[in-house]
Design a protein around this motif. Structure first.
Motif, PDB file in Angstrom:
ATOM      1  N   CYS A 184      -7.182  21.710   7.774  1.00 21.88           N
ATOM      2  CA  CYS A 184      -6.982  20.267   7.557  1.00 21.88           C
ATOM      3  C   CYS A 184      -8.134  19.457   8.141  1.00 21.88           C
ATOM      4  N   ILE A 185      -8.536  19.791   9.385  1.00 21.27           N
ATOM      5  CA  ILE A 185      -9.643  19.067  10.010  1.00 21.27           C
ATOM      6  C   ILE A 185     -10.944  19.339   9.260  1.00 21.27           C
ATOM      7  N   SER A 186     -11.117  20.569   8.781  1.00 27.51           N
ATOM      8  CA  SER A 186     -12.333  20.922   8.032  1.00 27.51           C
ATOM      9  C   SER A 186     -12.428  20.148   6.725  1.00 27.51           C
ATOM     10  N   ILE A 187     -11.289  19.945   6.070  1.00 23.46           N
ATOM     11  CA  ILE A 187     -11.272  19.161   4.828  1.00 23.46           C
ATOM     12  C   ILE A 187     -11.707  17.723   5.115  1.00 23.46           C
ATOM     13  N   PHE A 188     -11.208  17.153   6.230  1.00 24.60           N
ATOM     14  CA  PHE A 188     -11.631  15.798   6.606  1.00 24.60           C
ATOM     15  C   PHE A 188     -13.123  15.773   6.924  1.00 24.60           C
ATOM     16  N   PHE A 189     -13.597  16.786   7.652  1.00 21.34           N
ATOM     17  CA  PHE A 189     -15.018  16.850   8.021  1.00 21.34           C
ATOM     18  C   PHE A 189     -15.901  16.818   6.779  1.00 21.34           C
ATOM     19  N   GLN A 190     -15.477  17.513   5.739  1.00 19.21           N
ATOM     20  CA  GLN A 190     -16.277  17.579   4.515  1.00 19.21           C
ATOM     21  C   GLN A 190     -16.352  16.241   3.787  1.00 19.21           C
ATOM     22  N   LYS A 191     -15.424  15.322   4.096  1.00 18.24           N
ATOM     23  CA  LYS A 191     -15.450  13.998   3.481  1.00 18.24           C
ATOM     24  C   LYS A 191     -16.478  13.078   4.139  1.00 18.24           C
ATOM     25  N   ILE A 192     -16.899  13.423   5.346  1.00 15.54           N
ATOM     26  CA  ILE A 192     -17.856  12.590   6.071  1.00 15.54           C
ATOM     27  C   ILE A 192     -19.235  12.776   5.450  1.00 15.54           C
ATOM     28  N   ASN A 248     -10.226  -7.320   6.843  1.00 15.11           N
ATOM     29  CA  ASN A 248      -8.912  -6.790   6.466  1.00 15.11           C
ATOM     30  C   ASN A 248      -8.476  -5.637   7.367  1.00 15.11           C
ATOM     31  N   ILE A 249      -9.362  -5.213   8.265  1.00 13.35           N
ATOM     32  CA  ILE A 249      -9.027  -4.143   9.202  1.00 13.35           C
ATOM     33  C   ILE A 249      -7.826  -4.537  10.067  1.00 13.35           C
ATOM     34  N   PHE A 250      -7.692  -5.831  10.375  1.00 13.09           N
ATOM     35  CA  PHE A 250      -6.592  -6.292  11.224  1.00 13.09           C
ATOM     36  C   PHE A 250      -5.261  -6.247  10.473  1.00 13.09           C
ATOM     37  N   ASN A 251      -5.268  -6.683   9.236  1.00 11.57           N
ATOM     38  CA  ASN A 251      -4.049  -6.606   8.436  1.00 11.57           C
ATOM     39  C   ASN A 251      -3.625  -5.154   8.245  1.00 11.57           C
ATOM     40  N   ASN A 252      -4.599  -4.277   7.989  1.00 12.56           N
ATOM     41  CA  ASN A 252      -4.288  -2.855   7.811  1.00 12.56           C
ATOM     42  C   ASN A 252      -3.715  -2.250   9.085  1.00 12.56           C
ATOM     43  N   PHE A 253      -4.247  -2.680  10.225  1.00 10.70           N
ATOM     44  CA  PHE A 253      -3.755  -2.144  11.494  1.00 10.70           C
ATOM     45  C   PHE A 253      -2.325  -2.580  11.768  1.00 10.70           C
ATOM     46  N   PHE A 254      -2.067  -3.888  11.732  1.00  6.63           N
ATOM     47  CA  PHE A 254      -0.744  -4.396  12.092  1.00  6.63           C
ATOM     48  C   PHE A 254       0.351  -3.918  11.135  1.00  6.63           C
ATOM     49  N   GLU A 273     -13.411  13.605  19.746  1.00  3.32           N
ATOM     50  CA  GLU A 273     -13.208  12.158  19.872  1.00  3.32           C
ATOM     51  C   GLU A 273     -13.931  11.406  18.764  1.00  3.32           C
ATOM     52  N   ILE A 274     -15.140  11.814  18.445  1.00  4.01           N
ATOM     53  CA  ILE A 274     -15.908  11.131  17.399  1.00  4.01           C
ATOM     54  C   ILE A 274     -15.258  11.340  16.032  1.00  4.01           C
ATOM     55  N   LEU A 275     -14.769  12.551  15.778  1.00  4.36           N
ATOM     56  CA  LEU A 275     -14.021  12.784  14.541  1.00  4.36           C
ATOM     57  C   LEU A 275     -12.763  11.923  14.512  1.00  4.36           C
ATOM     58  N   LEU A 276     -12.115  11.766  15.665  1.00  2.00           N
ATOM     59  CA  LEU A 276     -10.908  10.936  15.750  1.00  2.00           C
ATOM     60  C   LEU A 276     -11.230   9.475  15.460  1.00  2.00           C
ATOM     61  N   ILE A 277     -12.335   8.964  16.017  1.00  2.00           N
ATOM     62  CA  ILE A 277     -12.735   7.578  15.752  1.00  2.00           C
ATOM     63  C   ILE A 277     -12.965   7.372  14.256  1.00  2.00           C
ATOM     64  N   LEU A 278     -13.652   8.326  13.628  1.00  2.00           N
ATOM     65  CA  LEU A 278     -13.886   8.239  12.181  1.00  2.00           C
ATOM     66  C   LEU A 278     -12.572   8.281  11.414  1.00  2.00           C
ATOM     67  N   ALA A 279     -11.637   9.128  11.855  1.00  2.00           N
ATOM     68  CA  ALA A 279     -10.340   9.231  11.175  1.00  2.00           C
ATOM     69  C   ALA A 279      -9.533   7.945  11.334  1.00  2.00           C
ATOM     70  N   LEU A 280      -9.584   7.351  12.528  1.00  2.00           N
ATOM     71  CA  LEU A 280      -8.851   6.101  12.763  1.00  2.00           C
ATOM     72  C   LEU A 280      -9.430   4.969  11.924  1.00  2.00           C
ATOM     73  N   LEU A 281     -10.748   4.871  11.864  1.00  2.00           N
ATOM     74  CA  LEU A 281     -11.373   3.837  11.044  1.00  2.00           C
ATOM     75  C   LEU A 281     -11.113   4.073   9.562  1.00  2.00           C
ATOM     76  N   SER A 282     -11.148   5.325   9.154  1.00  2.00           N
ATOM     77  CA  SER A 282     -10.842   5.662   7.760  1.00  2.00           C
ATOM     78  C   SER A 282      -9.397   5.299   7.432  1.00  2.00           C
ATOM     79  N   HIS A 283      -8.500   5.509   8.393  1.00  2.00           N
ATOM     80  CA  HIS A 283      -7.095   5.143   8.202  1.00  2.00           C
ATOM     81  C   HIS A 283      -6.938   3.640   7.991  1.00  2.00           C
TER      82      HIS A 283
END
Length: 472
Positions: A377-385, A283-289, A431-441
């Motif tokens: 904001c970034i720290s809040i995301f970091f704490q979710k990992i 479903n990652i593809f449907n979510n992306f498009f 970059e690694i935080l960004l990859i995690l954020a993109l996948l989480s998105h």
């Protein structure tokens, strides 16, 4: 195939160029990995206009074996010289154009054609798919056939998923048998291709846009640019029996070397699973498009192309800031809104300036919602990992202040001092935080990312392997 156009090869064609209004000119079409060039030549009267194809939506040309549709022409250079003065002045003109991309077919093709399917052939995508049970079934079917046994009916589709509002994305195998007695060879081939079948046929612009999106998500999942061999397009016109090939300059993508590891392999129906990675959620593809932020993936790939480490760092940071943005209010928003509404008339009477009072009060509401700055904001995301991912990182939430300060210093051209090694660590960390954020998105759960994120480029710089010593 005889008429196919491969992105990995260069081509030169002597063509006749059609300007769309009945005029034809001699030309040369050069297809290279770094550029597509069209050179147009012709004679004209002294007072007639110099041909200009830059303003055309699409230009067609042919070498009588292949027909080309050229898109996004930009004039690179041009010139004229007189070759005859009496009794009529004749001028020879030549113009060179950069071409964005082309479609090629053995049949006539124009910008009004509608297309329904894109097929991408790539050894990088083959690596992403891996060695599957489906491939084994195809080989067993072939051997049953040559042994005289009744062959099994094997579906050629590896996976198929619906993308809402777009079409069906699937991997299919092109199964064929061959006998080359002169070369003492016989066997079977079944190379995979990544296909997108559109629910609603689209024109050339639609096809290009859909392809760009598909390339973005596949490159992101692979972790580097995709080495594409060829792209074929299927037309809706019934008299088209062959493929239409799509060619563009591939060197516009990243110059960085391909990752040795695929970031997030398909990992479905793997024949020998020696790594134990989770299967890619389809479903990652449907979510992306269907994401309003899918352009962030394209921007991420663009930033990866940049040669300057500071520019890459700023680009990654900008995207991470956008994806992790969240709001918190200093004061209760509902109570503040009611207070502002009750105070408006009083302020109007005091300042006699309704426009600026409204502007100030509107800004006050925005300021009230901006309690969280970028660092928070970034720290809040970091704490979710999960700690399972971050516990061994050399950089963590405590370093966010210094990283944000570096970002501000670079952005505002302030003086700062940082070693190349430290800048590289900060770059890969963001970059690694960004990859995690993109996948989480894309709604990929963090549980699936524990074994995935360590495969990303530069991960070893922020999470060096733990070395243990034992007494002999």
């Amino acid at each position: 195939m005889k008429n196919e156009i491969l992105l990995s090869k260069s081509y030169n064609f002597e063509v006749i160029v059609n300007d769309g209004i009945g005029n034809k000119f001699a030309g040369k079409l050069q297809l290279e990995s770094d550029e597509i060039i069209l050179i147009v030549m012709g004679e004209r009267a002294q007072d007639s206009d110099f041909f200009n194809f830059e303003c055309k939506e699409a230009i067609s040309c042919t070498d009588f074996r292949k027909n080309f549709l050229l898109i996004d022409l930009k004039l690179k250079s041009g010139g004229s010289r007189s070759i005859h003065r009496h009794p009529e002045s004749i001028v020879f003109s030549e113009a060179t154009y950069d071409v964005g991309y082309i479609f090629c077919s053995s049949n006539t093709i124009n910008h009004n054609n509608l297309f329904s399917r894109i097929a991408i052939h790539s050894d990088t995508i083959s690596k992403w798919i891996g060695n599957t049970e489906k491939q084994q079934s195809l080989m067993e079917s072939y051997y049953d056939n040559i042994k005289g046994n009744k062959p099994k009916d094997v579906d050629l589709i590896e996976f198929d998923t619906n993308i809402n509002g777009i079409g069906n994305l699937f991997v299919a195998y092109d199964f064929s048998q061959y006998i080359l007695s002169s070369e003492f060879k016989a066997g079977v081939t079944f190379p995979p291709s990544l296909n997108l079948h559109l629910h609603e046929p689209g024109d050339i612009r639609t096809i290009k846009s859909v392809y760009d999106d598909l390339y973005s998500i596949i490159s992101f999942l692979i972790g580097s640019d995709v080495n594409i061999e060829k792209i074929s397009i299927s037309s809706m016109e019934s008299h088209y029996h062959d493929n239409i090939y799509f060619y563009y300059p591939t060197e516009k993508h990243s110059k960085q070397p391909f990752n040795r590891l695929v970031l997030f392999p398909l990992s479905k129906n793997i024949r020998f699973d020696t790594i134990g990675l989770p299967s890619l959620p389809i479903n990652i593809f449907n979510n992306f498009f269907n994401s309003a932020k899918k352009n962030n993936f394209k921007k991420y790939l663009k930033y990866k192309c940049m040669l300057n480490a500071e520019e890459r760092f700023l680009g990654y940071f900008r995207l991470l800031e956008s994806l992790t943005y969240c709001e918190s209010c200093y004061l209760d928003d509902e109570i503040l809104t009611k207070t502002i509404n009750r105070s408006k008339k009083i302020l109007y009477n005091i300042f006699k300036d309704k426009k600026n009072v409204n502007s100030l009060l509107q800004r006050l509401k925005r300021v009230n919602a901006s309690k969280y700055n970028t660092e928070k904001c970034i720290s809040i995301f970091f704490q979710k990992i999960p700690k399972e991912i971050t516990s061994n990182w050399e950089l963590n939430i405590r370093d966010m202040k210094n990283i944000c300060q570096l970002r501000n210093d670079i952005t505002h051209a302030n003086e700062y001092e940082i070693s190349d090694d430290q800048l590289q660590k900060y770059e890969f960390f963001i970059e690694i935080l960004l990859i995690l954020a993109l996948l989480s998105h894309l709604d990929v759960q963090f549980d699936n990312l524990v074994h995935i994120i360590s495969r990303s480029r530069g991960y070893h710089l922020i999470s060096p392997p733990v070395v243990t010593y034992t007494k002999s």
